[in-house]
Design an enzyme around this catalytic site. Structure first.
Site, PDB file in Angstrom:
ATOM      1  N   GLY A   8       0.812  -1.209   0.000  1.00 30.13           N
ATOM      2  CA  GLY A   8       0.000   0.000   0.000  1.00 30.13           C
ATOM      3  C   GLY A   8       0.843   1.256   0.000  1.00 30.13           C
ATOM      4  O   GLY A   8       0.466   2.276   0.580  1.00 30.13           O
ATOM      5  N   ALA A   9       1.984   1.216  -0.687  1.00 28.99           N
ATOM      6  CA  ALA A   9       2.873   2.378  -0.728  1.00 28.99           C
ATOM      7  C   ALA A   9       2.263   3.548  -1.487  1.00 28.99           C
ATOM      8  O   ALA A   9       2.722   4.685  -1.351  1.00 28.99           O
ATOM      9  CB  ALA A   9       4.210   1.989  -1.363  1.00 28.99           C
ATOM     10  N   SER A  10       1.225   3.288  -2.264  1.00 29.39           N
ATOM     11  CA  SER A  10       0.602   4.368  -3.040  1.00 29.39           C
ATOM     12  C   SER A  10      -0.294   5.260  -2.188  1.00 29.39           C
ATOM     13  O   SER A  10      -0.673   6.351  -2.616  1.00 29.39           O
ATOM     14  CB  SER A  10      -0.209   3.792  -4.201  1.00 29.39           C
ATOM     15  N   GLY A  11      -0.640   4.814  -0.983  1.00 32.53           N
ATOM     16  CA  GLY A  11      -1.452   5.636  -0.094  1.00 32.53           C
ATOM     17  C   GLY A  11      -0.603   6.678   0.618  1.00 32.53           C
ATOM     18  O   GLY A  11       0.628   6.600   0.645  1.00 32.53           O
ATOM     19  N   ILE A  13      -0.290   7.299   3.847  1.00 35.36           N
ATOM     20  CA  ILE A  13       0.452   6.722   4.968  1.00 35.36           C
ATOM     21  C   ILE A  13       1.565   5.819   4.452  1.00 35.36           C
ATOM     22  O   ILE A  13       2.697   5.848   4.945  1.00 35.36           O
ATOM     23  CB  ILE A  13      -0.494   5.957   5.908  1.00 35.36           C
ATOM     24  N   GLY A  14       1.270   5.016   3.436  1.00 35.05           N
ATOM     25  CA  GLY A  14       2.285   4.133   2.864  1.00 35.05           C
ATOM     26  C   GLY A  14       3.476   4.896   2.329  1.00 35.05           C
ATOM     27  O   GLY A  14       4.635   4.515   2.545  1.00 35.05           O
ATOM     28  N   SER A 136      -6.313   0.397  13.019  1.00 32.04           N
ATOM     29  CA  SER A 136      -7.183   1.557  13.213  1.00 32.04           C
ATOM     30  C   SER A 136      -7.688   1.550  14.642  1.00 32.04           C
ATOM     31  O   SER A 136      -7.873   0.480  15.243  1.00 32.04           O
ATOM     32  CB  SER A 136      -8.380   1.510  12.254  1.00 32.04           C
ATOM     33  N   TYR A 149     -15.411  -2.753   8.495  1.00 32.65           N
ATOM     34  CA  TYR A 149     -14.045  -2.255   8.618  1.00 32.65           C
ATOM     35  C   TYR A 149     -13.541  -2.434  10.047  1.00 32.65           C
ATOM     36  O   TYR A 149     -12.412  -2.881  10.270  1.00 32.65           O
ATOM     37  CB  TYR A 149     -14.013  -0.786   8.219  1.00 32.65           C
TER      38      TYR A 149
END
Length: 241
Positions: A8-11, A13-14, A136, A149
């Site tokens: 998830g590096a595209s987010g 936080i990532g 979370s 979630y």
């Protein structure tokens, strides 16, 4: 030199996690499924700033188990895995489709576990392996309108506590960072009224910055954290704690 896999590096936080670990001397596999251009741009930036380190861009649709084997062939040395990929669904439980429930479970829980099954050997090779889930606050406090979630984030926390015990003798630590409200693209859809109502509930009266979540990961990936395992680290500004 340690190598980390950031799912998830595209987010937002990532990306922040990648930038912080790169500054700490890590080489990285930067995973994405969407937002390829964003990942390529910041990875290019990392390569120019840290020419002695390696930065790879890797892709995987976490909903497709059939792609996992091919994805893993791109990974060689792996000393840390940070699971930052994911999404939420805002709706009443009675309105959430079976397909949406399956997707949340697959991305947040099942695919990470399948990856760890195959990566455990690499993580244990140096006796300093690190596994971190970006969970979370809802995983241990719950949220209406995000019941599914909350459920999968709670499952991540339960897994962290169990897997930490299972692999402790292999030198692998397993932890979760549990952010509260973070200033990311996902939260920019709120109205001004909704934002004001949320901020009023947060003792620090602001959203977290992605870099503050990355800082928690930085500690958990450090040699100094070798005795820290099986914990859920809230980064919430005092909200819901």
């Amino acid at each position: 030199m340690p190598y980390g896999l950031v799912m998830g590096a595209s987010g937002d936080i990532g990306e922040a996690i990648c930038r912080r670990l790169a500054a700490n001397g890590w080489s990285l596999y930067c995973h994405y499924y969407q937002n390829e251009e964003k990942v390529l741009n910041f990875v290019s930036d990392l390569r120019s700033h840290y020419p002695q380190q390696d930065f790879f861009v890797v892709s995987l649709d976490m909903l497709k188990e059939s792609e996992i084997t091919g994805f893993l062939t791109q990974l060689f040395q792996v000393d840390a895995v940070i699971f930052s990929a994911g999404h939420t669904v805002y709706d009443l439980l009675t309105e959430v489709s079976s397909e949406a429930i399956d997707a949340l479970w697959q991305v947040h829980v099942k695919t990470p576990l399948l990856l760890l099954q195959q990566l455990q050997g690499k993580l244990s090779a140096g006796k300093q392996g690190r596994v971190i889930f970006i969970g979370s606050v809802y995983g241990h406090r719950g949220s209406s309108m995000e019941t599914v979630y909350s459920a999968v984030k709670g499952a991540q926390e339960a897994f962290v506590k169990a897997y930490a015990k299972e692999v402790a003798t292999l030198g692998i630590t397993v932890n979760a960072v549990a952010p509260g409200a973070v200033d990311t693209r996902m939260n920019q859809e709120w109205t001004e009224e909704e934002q004001a109502e949320l901020l009023a509930k947060i003792p620090m009266n602001r959203l977290a910055k992605p870099a503050e979540i990355a800082a928690a990961c930085s500690y958990l990936c450090s040699p100094e954290a070798s005795y820290t395992t099986g914990i859920i680290l809230p980064v919430t500004g005092g909200w819901m704690e």
